[in-house]
Design a protein around this motif. Structure first.
Motif, PDB file in Angstrom:
ATOM      1  N   ALA A 169      20.198  67.926  63.258  1.00 11.04           N
ATOM      2  CA  ALA A 169      18.864  67.515  62.572  1.00 11.04           C
ATOM      3  C   ALA A 169      18.137  66.499  63.707  1.00 11.04           C
ATOM      4  O   ALA A 169      16.845  66.611  63.745  1.00 11.04           O
ATOM      5  CB  ALA A 169      18.991  67.064  61.389  1.00 11.04           C
ATOM      6  N   ARG A 170      18.872  65.410  63.940  1.00  8.79           N
ATOM      7  CA  ARG A 170      18.092  64.546  64.786  1.00  8.79           C
ATOM      8  C   ARG A 170      17.504  65.003  66.216  1.00  8.79           C
ATOM      9  O   ARG A 170      16.468  64.764  66.631  1.00  8.79           O
ATOM     10  CB  ARG A 170      18.947  63.369  64.977  1.00  8.79           C
ATOM     11  CG  ARG A 170      19.119  62.357  63.573  1.00  8.79           C
ATOM     12  CD  ARG A 170      20.134  61.165  63.973  1.00  8.79           C
ATOM     13  NE  ARG A 170      20.199  60.367  62.738  1.00  8.79           N
ATOM     14  CZ  ARG A 170      20.990  59.475  62.598  1.00  8.79           C
ATOM     15  NH1 ARG A 170      22.067  59.323  63.506  1.00  8.79           N
ATOM     16  NH2 ARG A 170      21.133  58.516  61.475  1.00  8.79           N
ATOM     17  N   GLU A 171      18.634  65.766  66.788  1.00 11.55           N
ATOM     18  CA  GLU A 171      18.122  66.296  68.165  1.00 11.55           C
ATOM     19  C   GLU A 171      16.919  67.358  67.987  1.00 11.55           C
ATOM     20  O   GLU A 171      16.165  67.388  68.771  1.00 11.55           O
ATOM     21  CB  GLU A 171      19.244  67.426  68.331  1.00 11.55           C
ATOM     22  CG  GLU A 171      20.568  66.401  69.069  1.00 11.55           C
ATOM     23  CD  GLU A 171      21.657  67.131  69.366  1.00 11.55           C
ATOM     24  OE1 GLU A 171      21.558  68.578  69.254  1.00 11.55           O
ATOM     25  OE2 GLU A 171      22.772  66.676  69.555  1.00 11.55           O
ATOM     26  N   ARG A 172      16.891  68.066  66.872  1.00  7.00           N
ATOM     27  CA  ARG A 172      15.891  69.071  66.643  1.00  7.00           C
ATOM     28  C   ARG A 172      14.682  68.642  65.775  1.00  7.00           C
ATOM     29  O   ARG A 172      13.588  69.345  65.773  1.00  7.00           O
ATOM     30  CB  ARG A 172      16.562  70.437  66.073  1.00  7.00           C
ATOM     31  CG  ARG A 172      17.632  70.909  66.828  1.00  7.00           C
ATOM     32  CD  ARG A 172      18.260  72.110  66.459  1.00  7.00           C
ATOM     33  NE  ARG A 172      19.311  72.569  67.114  1.00  7.00           N
ATOM     34  CZ  ARG A 172      19.880  73.971  67.263  1.00  7.00           C
ATOM     35  NH1 ARG A 172      19.556  74.628  66.135  1.00  7.00           N
ATOM     36  NH2 ARG A 172      20.977  74.197  67.811  1.00  7.00           N
TER      37      ARG A 172
ATOM     38  N   THR B 135      13.112  68.085  59.513  1.00 10.44           N
ATOM     39  CA  THR B 135      12.949  67.285  58.331  1.00 10.44           C
ATOM     40  C   THR B 135      13.116  67.762  57.053  1.00 10.44           C
ATOM     41  O   THR B 135      13.524  68.878  56.826  1.00 10.44           O
ATOM     42  CB  THR B 135      11.093  67.146  58.261  1.00 10.44           C
ATOM     43  OG1 THR B 135      10.713  68.486  58.143  1.00 10.44           O
ATOM     44  CG2 THR B 135      10.637  66.447  59.477  1.00 10.44           C
ATOM     45  N   ALA B 136      13.389  66.931  56.076  1.00  6.79           N
ATOM     46  CA  ALA B 136      13.913  67.315  54.725  1.00  6.79           C
ATOM     47  C   ALA B 136      12.684  67.919  53.893  1.00  6.79           C
ATOM     48  O   ALA B 136      11.538  67.455  53.986  1.00  6.79           O
ATOM     49  CB  ALA B 136      14.155  65.828  53.895  1.00  6.79           C
TER      50      ALA B 136
ATOM     51  N   ALA C 272       9.007  64.601  51.917  1.00  8.12           N
ATOM     52  CA  ALA C 272       8.331  65.596  52.844  1.00  8.12           C
ATOM     53  C   ALA C 272       7.998  64.889  54.114  1.00  8.12           C
ATOM     54  O   ALA C 272       7.459  63.899  54.223  1.00  8.12           O
ATOM     55  CB  ALA C 272       7.078  66.253  51.873  1.00  8.12           C
ATOM     56  N   GLY C 273       8.415  65.653  55.098  1.00 12.58           N
ATOM     57  CA  GLY C 273       7.643  65.121  56.635  1.00 12.58           C
ATOM     58  C   GLY C 273       8.630  64.524  56.969  1.00 12.58           C
ATOM     59  O   GLY C 273       8.506  63.951  58.141  1.00 12.58           O
ATOM     60  N   ARG C 274       9.861  63.894  56.401  1.00 19.11           N
ATOM     61  CA  ARG C 274      10.630  62.865  56.625  1.00 19.11           C
ATOM     62  C   ARG C 274      11.593  63.485  57.923  1.00 19.11           C
ATOM     63  O   ARG C 274      12.516  64.364  57.538  1.00 19.11           O
ATOM     64  CB  ARG C 274      11.333  62.201  55.643  1.00 19.11           C
ATOM     65  CG  ARG C 274      12.317  60.950  56.150  1.00 19.11           C
ATOM     66  CD  ARG C 274      12.654  60.050  55.036  1.00 19.11           C
ATOM     67  NE  ARG C 274      13.083  60.739  53.868  1.00 19.11           N
ATOM     68  CZ  ARG C 274      14.372  60.790  53.543  1.00 19.11           C
ATOM     69  NH1 ARG C 274      15.419  60.652  54.569  1.00 19.11           N
ATOM     70  NH2 ARG C 274      14.693  61.525  52.456  1.00 19.11           N
ATOM     71  N   THR C 275      11.874  62.923  58.993  1.00 17.13           N
ATOM     72  CA  THR C 275      12.812  63.277  59.940  1.00 17.13           C
ATOM     73  C   THR C 275      14.221  62.626  59.422  1.00 17.13           C
ATOM     74  O   THR C 275      14.094  61.753  58.666  1.00 17.13           O
ATOM     75  CB  THR C 275      12.538  62.870  61.441  1.00 17.13           C
ATOM     76  OG1 THR C 275      12.660  61.466  61.529  1.00 17.13           O
ATOM     77  CG2 THR C 275      11.167  63.483  61.894  1.00 17.13           C
ATOM     78  N   ALA C 276      15.176  63.061  60.218  1.00 17.94           N
ATOM     79  CA  ALA C 276      16.403  62.637  59.997  1.00 17.94           C
ATOM     80  C   ALA C 276      16.730  61.015  60.271  1.00 17.94           C
ATOM     81  O   ALA C 276      17.591  60.368  59.892  1.00 17.94           O
ATOM     82  CB  ALA C 276      17.584  63.197  60.685  1.00 17.94           C
ATOM     83  N   ASP C 277      15.775  60.555  61.021  1.00 21.34           N
ATOM     84  CA  ASP C 277      15.753  59.160  61.445  1.00 21.34           C
ATOM     85  C   ASP C 277      14.945  58.217  60.503  1.00 21.34           C
ATOM     86  O   ASP C 277      15.096  57.037  60.820  1.00 21.34           O
ATOM     87  CB  ASP C 277      15.663  59.023  62.969  1.00 21.34           C
ATOM     88  CG  ASP C 277      16.650  59.515  63.884  1.00 21.34           C
ATOM     89  OD1 ASP C 277      17.786  59.270  63.741  1.00 21.34           O
ATOM     90  OD2 ASP C 277      16.229  60.319  64.761  1.00 21.34           O
TER      91      ASP C 277
ATOM     92  N   ALA D  64      10.866  55.847  52.725  1.00 28.83           N
ATOM     93  CA  ALA D  64       9.549  54.899  52.643  1.00 28.83           C
ATOM     94  C   ALA D  64       8.247  55.364  53.547  1.00 28.83           C
ATOM     95  O   ALA D  64       7.393  55.605  53.176  1.00 28.83           O
ATOM     96  CB  ALA D  64       9.539  53.498  52.580  1.00 28.83           C
ATOM     97  N   ALA D  65       9.014  55.698  54.756  1.00 28.75           N
ATOM     98  CA  ALA D  65       8.066  56.228  55.754  1.00 28.75           C
ATOM     99  C   ALA D  65       7.279  57.631  55.636  1.00 28.75           C
ATOM    100  O   ALA D  65       6.274  57.736  55.944  1.00 28.75           O
ATOM    101  CB  ALA D  65       8.879  56.253  57.154  1.00 28.75           C
ATOM    102  N   ALA D  66       7.972  58.500  54.703  1.00 32.29           N
ATOM    103  CA  ALA D  66       7.505  59.716  54.511  1.00 32.29           C
ATOM    104  C   ALA D  66       6.275  59.585  53.493  1.00 32.29           C
ATOM    105  O   ALA D  66       5.525  60.306  53.481  1.00 32.29           O
ATOM    106  CB  ALA D  66       8.429  60.437  53.532  1.00 32.29           C
ATOM    107  N   THR D  67       6.129  58.504  52.812  1.00 36.52           N
ATOM    108  CA  THR D  67       5.141  58.378  52.033  1.00 36.52           C
ATOM    109  C   THR D  67       3.711  57.915  52.698  1.00 36.52           C
ATOM    110  O   THR D  67       2.721  58.421  52.242  1.00 36.52           O
ATOM    111  CB  THR D  67       5.486  57.260  50.755  1.00 36.52           C
ATOM    112  OG1 THR D  67       6.626  57.595  50.244  1.00 36.52           O
ATOM    113  CG2 THR D  67       4.499  56.957  49.754  1.00 36.52           C
TER     114      THR D  67
END
Length: 278
Positions: A216-219, A222-223, A229-234, A238-241
């Motif tokens: 997931a991190r390599e590619r 996102t969840a 929504a819009g959050r990557t594995a890293d 809170a960053a997704a909000t």
């Protein structure tokens, strides 16, 4: 093959100590509904008695204000509760589908022969109780063996024999993903909610369990949906909000799209019904 238990297991059950009674009450007091503490209370009984004894059942029932039959129903439903004595080390070999195919059946047969015991039997010296167990949710490390509920991953018949021989010889043995192995009674006390301060000893996850996260991190995957929504594995949740609460707008847009889709479907159904009526 069916060995009698050692003398220390055939003595009359000793009365529960005042400390054990106090700790049973302590467990019950942790919960808004006292009877919710029954599972850890039974583990505490096992840590003191080596099994779920009749007196342990009576004690739990008295403290929780329920019947001994209700306690017995729980103790006989879950396989981690034992009605006959367990050795110093409970060795559980997974023989569920994947582990069996990968060698679990061979490991179990080899250990039965090596220890001269059958399923759910204890060696004559009281050190090892052998049992075949169901899936331990560690299929990425199959075949898996557990000692007092600690993982021993990627086992072979030879490595499994080495583990039990080392345990019987009194050597320190470390789990693959976790701490050094303690005795079964000590492990039961931990399950009752009394830590042994070994939780952070040894790794808790291995490479096989983290493969999906790495991909997931390599590619940059996102969840999907929800607050993530819009959050990557890293990214932390809170960053997704976002500072402007953008995920809420996304959610509202999604709900609006669903509502519009429902309206379109209703319109199509009405139109179809009108056409059929003609």
């Amino acid at each position: 093959m069916n060995h009698p238990a050692p003398d220390r297991f055939t003595e009359n059950d000793r009365a529960l100590t005042q400390q054990t009674w106090a700790e049973l009450r302590q467990i019950a007091a942790r919960y808004p509904e006292a009877r919710s503490g029954l599972l850890p209370m039974l583990h505490l009984v096992q840590s003191e008695e080596g099994r779920v004894t009749p007196e342990g059942i009576e004690a739990c029932a008295e403290i929780l204000g329920i019947s001994p039959a209700e306690v017995s129903g729980v103790a006989t439903f879950y396989t981690m509760y034992k009605r006959k004595p367990v050795g110093d080390y409970h060795v559980g070999v997974c023989t569920n589908t994947l582990c069996a195919v990968m060698g679990g059946d061979l490991i179990f047969e080899r250990l039965k022969e090596h220890l001269d015991v059958g399923n759910d039997e204890t060696t004559a010296d009281g050190t090892i109780t052998l049992e075949h167990v169901e899936c331990n949710a560690a299929c990425d490390y199959a075949p898996v063996m557990m000692v007092n509920w600690e993982f021993m991953d990627n086992q072979t018949p030879d490595s499994a024999v080495q583990v039990v021989d080392d345990l019987r010889a009194g050597k320190d043995v470390h789990s693959t993903r976790g701490p050094r192995l303690c005795t079964w009674r000590e492990a039961e006390r931990v399950l009752a909610g009394f830590p042994d301060d070994l939780a952070d000893e040894g790794p808790s996850a291995g490479p096989a369990s983290l493969v999906g996260l790495g991909i997931a991190r390599e590619r940059g995957w996102t969840a999907p949906g929800g607050n993530a929504a819009g959050r990557t594995a890293d990214e932390p949740a809170a960053a997704a909000t976002g500072a402007d609460g953008s995920h809420e707008a996304d959610r509202q847009d999604s709900e609006g799209a669903v509502q519009r889709s429902d309206a379109d479907l209703k319109h199509e159904d009405d139109a179809q019904g009108t056409e059929e009526a003609k």
